[in-house]
Design a protein around this motif. Structure first.
Motif, PDB file in Angstrom:
ATOM      1  N   GLU A  68      53.308  39.633  50.011  1.00 18.05           N
ATOM      2  CA  GLU A  68      52.109  39.058  49.318  1.00 18.05           C
ATOM      3  C   GLU A  68      50.990  39.208  50.275  1.00 18.05           C
ATOM      4  N   LYS A  69      51.397  39.150  51.849  1.00 18.62           N
ATOM      5  CA  LYS A  69      50.591  39.102  52.932  1.00 18.62           C
ATOM      6  C   LYS A  69      50.038  40.890  52.859  1.00 18.62           C
ATOM      7  N   GLU A  70      50.815  41.716  52.653  1.00 21.15           N
ATOM      8  CA  GLU A  70      50.450  43.255  52.686  1.00 21.15           C
ATOM      9  C   GLU A  70      49.379  43.253  51.345  1.00 21.15           C
ATOM     10  N   HIS A  71      49.850  42.704  50.326  1.00 18.22           N
ATOM     11  CA  HIS A  71      48.791  42.740  49.275  1.00 18.22           C
ATOM     12  C   HIS A  71      47.320  42.193  49.573  1.00 18.22           C
ATOM     13  N   LYS A  72      47.498  41.007  49.891  1.00 15.25           N
ATOM     14  CA  LYS A  72      46.160  40.528  50.327  1.00 15.25           C
ATOM     15  C   LYS A  72      45.255  41.359  51.640  1.00 15.25           C
ATOM     16  N   LYS A  73      46.275  42.020  52.263  1.00 13.82           N
ATOM     17  CA  LYS A  73      45.554  42.896  53.310  1.00 13.82           C
ATOM     18  C   LYS A  73      44.855  44.156  52.579  1.00 13.82           C
ATOM     19  N   TRP A  74      45.461  44.743  51.859  1.00 13.12           N
ATOM     20  CA  TRP A  74      45.209  45.988  50.919  1.00 13.12           C
ATOM     21  C   TRP A  74      43.816  45.414  50.064  1.00 13.12           C
ATOM     22  N   ARG A  75      43.972  44.270  49.613  1.00 11.13           N
ATOM     23  CA  ARG A  75      42.902  43.551  48.770  1.00 11.13           C
ATOM     24  C   ARG A  75      41.580  43.616  49.474  1.00 11.13           C
ATOM     25  N   TYR A  76      41.680  42.988  50.876  1.00 10.93           N
ATOM     26  CA  TYR A  76      40.615  42.661  51.614  1.00 10.93           C
ATOM     27  C   TYR A  76      39.966  44.199  52.082  1.00 10.93           C
ATOM     28  N   VAL A  77      40.753  45.257  52.335  1.00 10.46           N
ATOM     29  CA  VAL A  77      40.164  46.365  52.631  1.00 10.46           C
ATOM     30  C   VAL A  77      39.498  47.080  51.377  1.00 10.46           C
ATOM     31  N   PHE A  78      40.155  47.030  50.160  1.00  9.47           N
ATOM     32  CA  PHE A  78      39.550  47.492  49.009  1.00  9.47           C
ATOM     33  C   PHE A  78      38.179  46.905  48.580  1.00  9.47           C
ATOM     34  N   GLU A  79      37.963  45.547  48.854  1.00  7.88           N
ATOM     35  CA  GLU A  79      36.796  44.773  48.379  1.00  7.88           C
ATOM     36  C   GLU A  79      35.815  45.183  49.404  1.00  7.88           C
ATOM     37  N   THR A  80      36.369  45.108  50.622  1.00  8.31           N
ATOM     38  CA  THR A  80      35.152  45.597  51.873  1.00  8.31           C
ATOM     39  C   THR A  80      34.727  47.009  51.561  1.00  8.31           C
ATOM     40  N   LEU A  81      35.451  47.917  51.295  1.00  9.09           N
ATOM     41  CA  LEU A  81      34.901  49.137  50.750  1.00  9.09           C
ATOM     42  C   LEU A  81      33.975  49.156  49.405  1.00  9.09           C
ATOM     43  N   LYS A  82      34.559  48.284  48.680  1.00 12.31           N
ATOM     44  CA  LYS A  82      33.801  48.282  47.350  1.00 12.31           C
ATOM     45  C   LYS A  82      32.293  47.745  47.529  1.00 12.31           C
ATOM     46  N   GLU A  83      32.322  46.968  48.646  1.00 16.23           N
ATOM     47  CA  GLU A  83      30.775  46.206  48.812  1.00 16.23           C
ATOM     48  C   GLU A  83      30.148  47.067  49.892  1.00 16.23           C
TER      49      GLU A  83
END
Length: 94
Positions: A68-83
């Motif tokens: 879950e920690k790994e998933h959240k890390k990728w979610r944060y990266v994805f959202e950062t790049l998205k915005e």
């Protein structure tokens, strides 16, 4: 590629959660069968407690937390790049 990493991390986290729940149920069922064979009555709370403290469930939950920690890390990266386009657009206006 980032979307694939994100999707894989999400799938792994979900799978780990289901595995932890399955391990807990399996340990509780095993304990309930042993108690039934000895003609002992056990409550749902005691079955849950026994399953929660078992080494197998602890390991499964530890794996779940890591994934879950790994998933959240990728979610944060994805959202950062998205915005990020908004940030760079504003820099371009300066």
């Amino acid at each position: 590629e980032l979307v694939e990493f994100y999707a894989d991390a999400e799938a792994s986290a979900r799978h780990a959660k289901h595995s932890a729940e399955y391990a807990e149920g399996e340990v509780a069922a095993k304990y309930a069968k042993e108690a039934n064979d000895k003609e002992l009555r056990v409550s749902e709370a005691s079955l849950k407690r026994v399953a929660t403290i078992s080494d197998e469930v602890k390991a499964a939950r530890r794996d779940m937390v890591d994934l879950e920690k790994e998933h959240k890390k990728w979610r944060y990266v994805f959202e950062t790049l998205k915005e990020a386009h908004i940030f760079f657009r504003n820099i371009g206006k300066l």
